[in-house]
Scaffold this motif. Structure first.
Motif, PDB file in Angstrom:
ATOM      1  N   ALA A  33      38.747  19.683  22.433  1.00 13.65           N
ATOM      2  CA  ALA A  33      38.955  18.651  21.410  1.00 13.65           C
ATOM      3  C   ALA A  33      40.360  18.049  21.499  1.00 13.65           C
ATOM      4  N   GLU A  34      41.284  18.816  22.020  1.00 14.02           N
ATOM      5  CA  GLU A  34      42.668  18.339  22.075  1.00 14.02           C
ATOM      6  C   GLU A  34      42.980  17.503  23.321  1.00 14.02           C
ATOM      7  N   LEU A  35      42.048  17.443  24.245  1.00 13.43           N
ATOM      8  CA  LEU A  35      42.294  16.664  25.473  1.00 13.43           C
ATOM      9  C   LEU A  35      42.262  15.168  25.169  1.00 13.43           C
ATOM     10  N   SER A  36      42.913  14.394  25.997  1.00 19.09           N
ATOM     11  CA  SER A  36      42.927  12.939  25.814  1.00 19.09           C
ATOM     12  C   SER A  36      41.602  12.347  26.295  1.00 19.09           C
ATOM     13  N   ASP A  37      41.395  11.079  25.973  1.00 15.08           N
ATOM     14  CA  ASP A  37      40.155  10.407  26.400  1.00 15.08           C
ATOM     15  C   ASP A  37      40.044  10.377  27.927  1.00 15.08           C
ATOM     16  N   ALA A  38      41.171  10.101  28.576  1.00 16.70           N
ATOM     17  CA  ALA A  38      41.161  10.031  30.042  1.00 16.70           C
ATOM     18  C   ALA A  38      40.792  11.390  30.638  1.00 16.70           C
ATOM     19  N   GLN A  39      41.329  12.451  30.041  1.00 18.15           N
ATOM     20  CA  GLN A  39      41.012  13.808  30.527  1.00 18.15           C
ATOM     21  C   GLN A  39      39.550  14.140  30.245  1.00 18.15           C
ATOM     22  N   HIS A  40      39.041  13.714  29.071  1.00 14.51           N
ATOM     23  CA  HIS A  40      37.623  13.930  28.754  1.00 14.51           C
ATOM     24  C   HIS A  40      36.732  13.301  29.807  1.00 14.51           C
ATOM     25  N   GLN A  41      37.102  12.081  30.210  1.00 12.13           N
ATOM     26  CA  GLN A  41      36.278  11.334  31.158  1.00 12.13           C
ATOM     27  C   GLN A  41      36.200  12.060  32.500  1.00 12.13           C
ATOM     28  N   VAL A  42      37.339  12.538  32.975  1.00  9.63           N
ATOM     29  CA  VAL A  42      37.370  13.203  34.286  1.00  9.63           C
ATOM     30  C   VAL A  42      36.704  14.567  34.218  1.00  9.63           C
ATOM     31  N   LEU A  43      37.009  15.303  33.156  1.00 12.83           N
ATOM     32  CA  LEU A  43      36.563  16.702  33.078  1.00 12.83           C
ATOM     33  C   LEU A  43      35.233  16.851  32.330  1.00 12.83           C
ATOM     34  N   ASN A  44      34.539  15.746  32.119  1.00 10.84           N
ATOM     35  CA  ASN A  44      33.278  15.769  31.372  1.00 10.84           C
ATOM     36  C   ASN A  44      32.273  16.821  31.882  1.00 10.84           C
ATOM     37  N   PRO A  45      32.142  17.023  33.231  1.00 10.53           N
ATOM     38  CA  PRO A  45      31.188  18.050  33.701  1.00 10.53           C
ATOM     39  C   PRO A  45      31.524  19.449  33.182  1.00 10.53           C
ATOM     40  N   LEU A  46      32.743  19.632  32.707  1.00 11.15           N
ATOM     41  CA  LEU A  46      33.147  20.968  32.232  1.00 11.15           C
ATOM     42  C   LEU A  46      33.156  21.064  30.707  1.00 11.15           C
ATOM     43  N   ALA A  47      32.689  20.024  30.041  1.00 16.61           N
ATOM     44  CA  ALA A  47      32.802  19.970  28.577  1.00 16.61           C
ATOM     45  C   ALA A  47      32.236  21.209  27.900  1.00 16.61           C
ATOM     46  N   ALA A  48      31.053  21.645  28.334  1.00 18.72           N
ATOM     47  CA  ALA A  48      30.380  22.765  27.673  1.00 18.72           C
ATOM     48  C   ALA A  48      31.125  24.082  27.861  1.00 18.72           C
ATOM     49  N   GLU A  49      31.761  24.222  28.980  1.00 17.61           N
ATOM     50  CA  GLU A  49      32.395  25.524  29.279  1.00 17.61           C
ATOM     51  C   GLU A  49      33.922  25.521  29.165  1.00 17.61           C
ATOM     52  N   TRP A  50      34.524  24.366  28.823  1.00 22.56           N
ATOM     53  CA  TRP A  50      35.983  24.246  28.831  1.00 22.56           C
ATOM     54  C   TRP A  50      36.665  25.326  27.990  1.00 22.56           C
ATOM     55  N   ASP A  51      36.184  25.504  26.776  1.00 19.11           N
ATOM     56  CA  ASP A  51      36.854  26.434  25.863  1.00 19.11           C
ATOM     57  C   ASP A  51      36.698  27.897  26.281  1.00 19.11           C
ATOM     58  N   THR A  52      35.819  28.145  27.245  1.00 19.49           N
ATOM     59  CA  THR A  52      35.671  29.521  27.737  1.00 19.49           C
ATOM     60  C   THR A  52      36.537  29.763  28.990  1.00 19.49           C
ATOM     61  N   LEU A  53      37.098  28.688  29.540  1.00 20.30           N
ATOM     62  CA  LEU A  53      37.922  28.852  30.754  1.00 20.30           C
ATOM     63  C   LEU A  53      39.228  29.563  30.418  1.00 20.30           C
ATOM     64  N   ARG A  54      39.707  30.285  31.389  1.00 20.20           N
ATOM     65  CA  ARG A  54      40.995  30.961  31.193  1.00 20.20           C
ATOM     66  C   ARG A  54      42.123  29.934  31.327  1.00 20.20           C
ATOM     67  N   PRO A  55      43.331  30.237  30.748  1.00 18.75           N
ATOM     68  CA  PRO A  55      44.429  29.243  30.784  1.00 18.75           C
ATOM     69  C   PRO A  55      44.766  28.766  32.199  1.00 18.75           C
ATOM     70  N   TRP A  56      44.791  29.678  33.159  1.00 20.33           N
ATOM     71  CA  TRP A  56      45.158  29.257  34.506  1.00 20.33           C
ATOM     72  C   TRP A  56      44.079  28.381  35.140  1.00 20.33           C
ATOM     73  N   GLN A  57      42.796  28.599  34.712  1.00 20.61           N
ATOM     74  CA  GLN A  57      41.715  27.731  35.199  1.00 20.61           C
ATOM     75  C   GLN A  57      41.853  26.328  34.594  1.00 20.61           C
TER      76      GLN A  57
END
Lengths: 147, 149
Positions: A33-57
């Protein structure tokens, strides 16, 4: 006086390092939720799992989002298509891929073409044969190489 | 025409006189050196001590003059370049420390920018957009198959 100067400089340097580390850590802990619109657009394939990723990922994925605008449209499409698989790779696989990619870039155009054809050939092998080849190959990197 | 010849003769005479004068001066200097060399063998300990003290004094005065000249050009006795920014800055040690930290941060920033540009083509984004998919690079089986073929 010289001792005071040395202590002062060391303290300022240590504080600068601590603050820069905290800034990097904060960036890596950012939620979807804290990512910018541009970051949302690029990282959209990871939307469902983003919050489960580790910080270094997350940090690595944010690096991809940072470099994304510098690429052509066709390259951007490839990144979007391959991002999900990339995020699911193990650290071993990613480190292997980075090293191999560097070696690939150093090859001549003919060698690159040859490798592309070889990859197509390899894809045609039965999955059981590819699994056997993978199982027989030792890991090329140690834990120290991984991030 | 006669005037020109007279001038040429005067110039030649002047050169000859200068050469002769230089030779005489060189002879006198050599004579002085010989006398000093001869006399130095006969110096008493008191004279040696006085000469040594005089030399030390001359050296210290020369050093002092050189230091003053360096300070005048922006570097003081401790080599403090902050003098270039005026005495007020040079007298404050905290300014010296702050300037050092700023220089270090600037160097760090420049190094990061250089590293970023240098590694851009090797970043994960460019790996994902590469001719081969990431699986091709990561697949240990593919590498083994290439080696065996």
């Amino acid at each position: 006086m010289a001792g005071f100067q040395l202590r002062f400089k060391s303290t300022v340097l240590a504080l600068a390092l601590v603050f820069s580390s905290l800034a990097i850590a904060d960036e890596a802990n950012v939620t979807w939720a804290e990512l910018s619109d541009a970051q949302h657009q690029v990282l959209n394939p990871l939307a469902a799992e983003w919050d489960t990723l580790r910080p270094w990922q997350r940090e690595k994925m944010l690096d991809i989002a940072r470099d994304y605008p510098k690429m052509s449209a066709s390259k951007q499409a490839l990144v979007t298509k391959r991002l999900s698989n990339w995020s699911r790779m193990t650290p071993y696989e990613r480190e292997n891929a980075r090293k191999r990619h560097q070696q690939f870039q150093a090859l001549s155009a003919d060698k690159k073409n040859e490798l592309r054809k070889k990859w197509q050939e390899y894809q045609k092998l039965p999955e059981s044969e590819r699994a056997r080849l993978r199982a027989e190959s030792p890991d090329a990197y140690t834990d120290a190489d991984l991030n | 025409m006669n005037t020109n010849e007279n001038k040429t003769e005067k110039v030649n005479d002047s050169h000859l006189m200068n050469d002769a004068q230089l030779m005489v001066e060189a002879q006198i200097a050599n004579h002085i050196v010989d006398l000093l060399d001869h006399r130095v063998q006969q110096l008493t300990p008191v004279e040696v001590q006085r000469l040594s003290a005089a030399r030390s004094l001359a050296v210290s005065q020369l050093t002092s003059l050189q230091t003053q000249a360096a300070s005048h050009h922006g570097v003081n006795q401790s080599g403090h370049v902050l003098q270039w920014f005026g005495h007020h800055v040079g007298q404050h040690k905290i300014m010296s420390s702050a300037l050092l930290v700023v220089a270090m941060l600037l160097a760090l920033f420049v190094a990061q920018q250089f590293s970023f540009t240098h590694n851009l083509e090797n970043s994960d984004a460019f790996l994902l957009a590469s001719d081969l998919p990431p699986e091709a690079y990561a697949d240990k089986g593919f590498n083994a198959w290439l080696d065996s073929n």
